[in-house]
Design an enzyme around this catalytic site. Structure first.
Site, mmCIF file in Angstrom:
data_model
loop_
_atom_site.group_PDB
_atom_site.id
_atom_site.type_symbol
_atom_site.label_atom_id
_atom_site.label_comp_id
_atom_site.label_asym_id
_atom_site.label_seq_id
_atom_site.Cartn_x
_atom_site.Cartn_y
_atom_site.Cartn_z
ATOM 1 N N GLU A 41 1.536 -5.954 -0.286
ATOM 2 C CA GLU A 41 2.617 -6.785 -0.821
ATOM 3 C C GLU A 41 2.633 -6.787 -2.359
ATOM 4 O O GLU A 41 3.700 -6.940 -2.959
ATOM 5 C CB GLU A 41 2.492 -8.196 -0.247
ATOM 6 C CG GLU A 41 3.645 -9.125 -0.561
ATOM 7 C CD GLU A 41 5.028 -8.562 -0.191
ATOM 8 O OE1 GLU A 41 5.146 -7.790 0.775
ATOM 9 O OE2 GLU A 41 5.991 -8.913 -0.909
ATOM 10 N N HIS A 43 2.009 -4.167 -4.286
ATOM 11 C CA HIS A 43 2.804 -2.977 -4.621
ATOM 12 C C HIS A 43 4.280 -3.203 -4.295
ATOM 13 O O HIS A 43 5.157 -2.757 -5.031
ATOM 14 C CB HIS A 43 2.325 -1.764 -3.815
ATOM 15 C CG HIS A 43 0.908 -1.345 -4.058
ATOM 16 N ND1 HIS A 43 -0.079 -1.526 -3.126
ATOM 17 C CD2 HIS A 43 0.320 -0.740 -5.112
ATOM 18 C CE1 HIS A 43 -1.221 -1.029 -3.599
ATOM 19 N NE2 HIS A 43 -1.006 -0.553 -4.807
ATOM 20 N N GLN A 182 -5.856 -2.115 -17.534
ATOM 21 C CA GLN A 182 -5.090 -0.872 -17.332
ATOM 22 C C GLN A 182 -3.707 -0.984 -17.981
ATOM 23 O O GLN A 182 -3.234 -0.053 -18.636
ATOM 24 C CB GLN A 182 -4.951 -0.608 -15.836
ATOM 25 C CG GLN A 182 -3.957 0.487 -15.485
ATOM 26 C CD GLN A 182 -3.977 0.795 -14.001
ATOM 27 O OE1 GLN A 182 -4.903 1.435 -13.532
ATOM 28 N NE2 GLN A 182 -2.981 0.360 -13.271
ATOM 29 N N VAL A 205 0.129 -10.609 -7.256
ATOM 30 C CA VAL A 205 0.492 -11.126 -5.931
ATOM 31 C C VAL A 205 -0.809 -11.422 -5.184
ATOM 32 O O VAL A 205 -1.729 -10.590 -5.157
ATOM 33 C CB VAL A 205 1.348 -10.112 -5.153
ATOM 34 C CG1 VAL A 205 1.625 -10.610 -3.748
ATOM 35 C CG2 VAL A 205 2.644 -9.846 -5.912
ATOM 36 N N SER A 214 -5.294 -6.375 -2.889
ATOM 37 C CA SER A 214 -5.872 -5.130 -3.388
ATOM 38 C C SER A 214 -6.062 -4.184 -2.217
ATOM 39 O O SER A 214 -6.416 -4.616 -1.117
ATOM 40 C CB SER A 214 -7.232 -5.412 -4.038
ATOM 41 O OG SER A 214 -7.944 -4.210 -4.243
#
Ligand code: AMP
Length: 308
Positions: A41, A43, A182, A205, A214
């Site tokens: 979710e 992504h 990142q 999220v 993750s």
């Protein structure tokens, strides 16, 4: 819900580059979401945001730039995603070979989000030439935090992101704040190498109980799962403590570290940093970011919150 049509799947990076170039030559604007797959979710919010931004281009919201249909074609936004487990960002003792993969599930999630095209190279040798010898090092923000415990990681990240930008020439690229360092590395890369791409960072999220989503959560055993909650709990407790007026970074860090260790996590780092430079701060300001990395069993998890 918009109708679900399967995105075009491209496995060959040079075919991908030609397809993206053709889009641009037809006046389209591209929105890119780079991922390593095994999509969840977290992504999905990035993918849906890509669709939304691509549709905004299609509707003629050019963000102050030339209309996207300037060359005569209908204005069009194209939302694309890449799925590639990038070997160069994994250390020799890390989880490259067992990193979870599910291309069919990923394509279904891309379809549901309205992604137009997906690059999923079948083999890293399609991405990296056998004689590959060019690397991008973002010097300052790559040091410390995950950079300290994962040597070479951000060199691999910066290099693959630069390659994906060169293959796709996106107008917009979307990343998650879950990987806060990142995102800072990528912003520095874009600034320093003059990439003409807008970088969008999306909020973390979480699972309903607070655990940051993750791909690596799949490694957690039933016994590990409650321990993994200690990351978000420690961060939220520090956030509450800061809201109550505790500004001393050392005190906030110590409290979080103790909570993580009490839960059985092995702490890699607990740090409070400036949100842009990622320089550690002794005094937590509004907007400072607290980041943790910790092992739950053999699984290394990261999380962060912005302090009030
Ligand atoms: P990955 O597949 O882990 O390389 O992640 C691809 C992109 O998704 C990166 O920009 C991540 O920061 C982002 N992402 C991963 N997990 C989350 C999450 N829980 N919330 C928001 N973004 C995420």
């Amino acid at each position: 819900m918009s109708p679900v049509s399967r995105p075009e799947l491209v496995t060959d990076p040079s075919v991908w580059q030609a397809r993206c170039r053709a889009d641009r030559e037809a006046g389209a604007r591209l929105v890119l979401v780079p991922t390593m797959g095994y999509l969840h979710e977290g992504h999905a919010t990035l993918l849906r945001e890509a669709r939304r931004r691509a549709d905004a281009f299609s509707a003629g919201e050019s963000g102050g730039r030339e209309p996207s249909g300037a060359r005569g074609g209908a204005p069009r936004g194209v939302a694309v995603a890449t799925i590639f487990v990038n070997p160069t960002q994994f250390g020799p003792a890390e989880d490259l070979s067992r990193y979870p993969r599910d291309l069919e599930g990923d394509l279904a999630m891309c379809a549901a989000a309205g992604i137009d095209r997906v690059l999923a190279p079948a083999d890293p040798r399609q991405v990296y030439a056998p004689a590959h010898e060019t690397w991008i090092t973002v010097e300052r923000v790559s040091q410390g935090l995950c950079g300290a415990s994962r040597p070479g990681h951000f060199r691999g990240v910066a290099t693959i992101v630069a390659k994906l930008f060169n293959l796709s020439c996106p107008d917009v690229a979307i990343f998650g704040e879950k990987d806060f360092q990142q995102l800072a590395v990528i912003r520095a890369l874009v600034r320093d190498l003059s990439y003409a791409v807008e970088i969008v960072g999306m909020p973390i999220v979480r699972e309903p109980d607070g655990l940051a989503r993750s791909s690596r959560n799949v490694y957690l055993s039933a016994a590990d799962r409650p321990k993994a909650l200690s990351l978000s709990r420690a961060l939220f407790a520090a956030r509450d403590e800061a809201a109550r007026g505790t500004r001393d970074g050392a005190a906030l860090r110590a409290q979080s570290r103790a909570a993580l260790e009490a839960a059985g996590a092995r702490v890699d780092y607990v740090e409070i940093v400036h949100p842009e430079t990622l320089a550690p701060v002794d005094h937590a300001e509004a907007g400072s970011v607290m980041l943790v990395a910790a092992y739950i069993g053999t699984t290394r998890l990261i999380d962060n919150v912005r302090l009030p």
